[in-house]
Design a protein around this motif. Structure first.
Motif, PDB file in Angstrom:
ATOM      1  N   ALA A 127     -22.904  26.417 -47.746  1.00  0.00           N
ATOM      2  CA  ALA A 127     -22.841  27.594 -46.880  1.00  0.00           C
ATOM      3  C   ALA A 127     -22.288  27.271 -45.503  1.00  0.00           C
ATOM      4  N   LEU A 128     -22.310  25.995 -45.126  1.00  0.00           N
ATOM      5  CA  LEU A 128     -21.840  25.612 -43.804  1.00  0.00           C
ATOM      6  C   LEU A 128     -20.329  25.376 -43.766  1.00  0.00           C
ATOM      7  N   ILE A 129     -19.702  25.223 -44.926  1.00  0.00           N
ATOM      8  CA  ILE A 129     -18.259  24.969 -44.979  1.00  0.00           C
ATOM      9  C   ILE A 129     -17.527  26.303 -45.037  1.00  0.00           C
ATOM     10  N   SER A 130     -16.743  26.576 -44.012  1.00  0.00           N
ATOM     11  CA  SER A 130     -16.036  27.855 -43.948  1.00  0.00           C
ATOM     12  C   SER A 130     -14.580  27.761 -44.373  1.00  0.00           C
ATOM     13  N   HIS A 131     -13.983  26.569 -44.287  1.00  0.00           N
ATOM     14  CA  HIS A 131     -12.558  26.432 -44.617  1.00  0.00           C
ATOM     15  C   HIS A 131     -12.312  25.108 -45.344  1.00  0.00           C
ATOM     16  N   ARG A 132     -11.468  25.174 -46.365  1.00  0.00           N
ATOM     17  CA  ARG A 132     -10.988  23.979 -47.065  1.00  0.00           C
ATOM     18  C   ARG A 132      -9.470  23.952 -46.970  1.00  0.00           C
TER      19      ARG A 132
END
Length: 367
Positions: free
Chosen positions: A331-336
């Protein structure tokens, strides 16, 4: 071997990507294929003007996870095929610091090394934290690679290497929060949100987030935040925190790197036993400015470096917590992104659009 790597050539110059030569593992070293790496403000400081640094070029990246592809002579704890998290702070396991339960700062961390596995146009190049995870392969010391279970996604747990360990560890290993305590987190960036994770995991009764970006409230509440305060709309943050907690928070965490905010964090804690953990790095020559009686009234001020997490022995524990559903790292990763979009990634991190940005070295091309 030839590798693609992102590096800084100087301050106030955009981050660049080039083909580097990488030396293979020597005695006590391993070759790791990097599968994913997280972007951090510390990396950005090498080209945005906020760090005094002169040893350029430098291959950036210190949050990373991958697979061991080759081991050098004398390596006993790792083998080909092992999944690992790379750690900026080593754990040699033999020095007084490693043998002590009081710190995670291995003595080897403070000893300079002349080893430079990367080279550019025949010139040896430094790697940030002796890692350089913004490259598809790295050669690192055995004691900077923590072996982990192989059933977790490397593009998620790579963020534990810095922001995750720092935030979660600050609540659990530095502050040693007890169940039922209250916490306030100043700054809900990558580290601050992980502090929220750690406070929730410790059993906090109330977790207050303070940030000027209202969008951080949604991300924070999704992982355990109970209250959100925006200093731009709340007249007196300290008094508001005292009101919510009935006299002051038991624990405060400063994750911004501001003397003024650190002072607020200390004042927001309870007289008699309130504890403030300073995590954010103050810029330049800025000094801490505190009301003298703030500490004499029984409060404590503590520093935390990578959350007091011993990297090789305790990072695997954090990975286990994620596998058991105790941590919400996804949930903390917003962009890859791919490596070729790293400049865009730092742009999103800088202006607050991103929570955590992860480079996936196996990511498909962006349409």
């Amino acid at each position: 071997m030839k590798v693609q790597a992102a590096f800084a050539a100087a301050q106030h110059r955009p981050i660049e990507i080039a083909e580097f030569d990488l030396d293979g593992p020597r005695d006590g070293e391993v070759l790791v294929e990097i599968k994913a790496a997280g972007l951090c403000h510390s990396d950005m400081s090498f080209f945005d003007g906020s760090r005094n640094w002169h040893d350029y070029p430098i291959v950036l990246g210190h949050e990373g996870a991958g697979i061991v592809r080759e081991v050098g002579p004398g390596v006993a704890s790792l083998a080909r095929g092992d999944h690992v998290i790379l750690a900026g702070i080593p754990e040699c396991g033999e020095c007084p610091a490693c043998r002590s339960s009081k710190t995670n700062l291995c003595d080897a961390y403070f000893k300079p090394t002349q080893r430079r596995p990367f080279s550019l146009h025949g010139r040896p190049a430094r790697a940030f934290c002796e890692l350089g995870t913004f490259a598809n392969f790295v050669t690192v010391r055995e004691w900077q690679a923590a072996k982990i279970r192989s059933d977790v996604p490397l593009d998620v747990i790579c963020c534990l290497a810095c922001a995750g360990a720092t935030g979660i560890g600050s609540a659990i290993f530095t502050a040693r929060m007890e169940r039922g305590a209250s916490a306030v987190v100043f700054g809900l960036g990558g580290i601050g949100l992980n502090v929220v994770e750690g406070a929730r995991l410790a059993g906090a009764s109330a977790i207050i987030g303070v940030d000027t970006n209202p969008e951080k409230e949604i991300a924070g509440r999704a992982i355990g935040l109970t209250h959100f305060l925006n200093p731009r709309t709340v007249p007196d943050v300290v008094e508001t925190i005292r009101g919510i907690t009935g006299g002051g928070a038991d624990y405060a965490f400063e994750c911004v790197g501001s003397s003024a905010i650190l002072s607020q964090a200390v004042e927001s804690t309870r007289i008699g036993w309130g504890t403030t953990v300073t995590i954010g790095i103050l810029p330049g020559d800025e000094r801490v400015d505190l009301r003298p009686r703030a500490l004499q009234e029984g409060r404590r001020l503590m520093g935390s470096y990578l959350g007091n997490v011993k990297t090789r022995s305790e990072l695997p524990l954090l990975v286990d917590w994620y596998a058991e559903g105790k941590l919400h790292l996804d949930a903390l990763i917003s962009h890859r992104i791919r490596l070729d979009r790293i400049a865009d990634g730092f742009g999103m991190l800088s202006d607050g659009r991103a929570r955590r940005v992860v480079i996936g070295f196996d990511e498909p091309p962006h349409p």
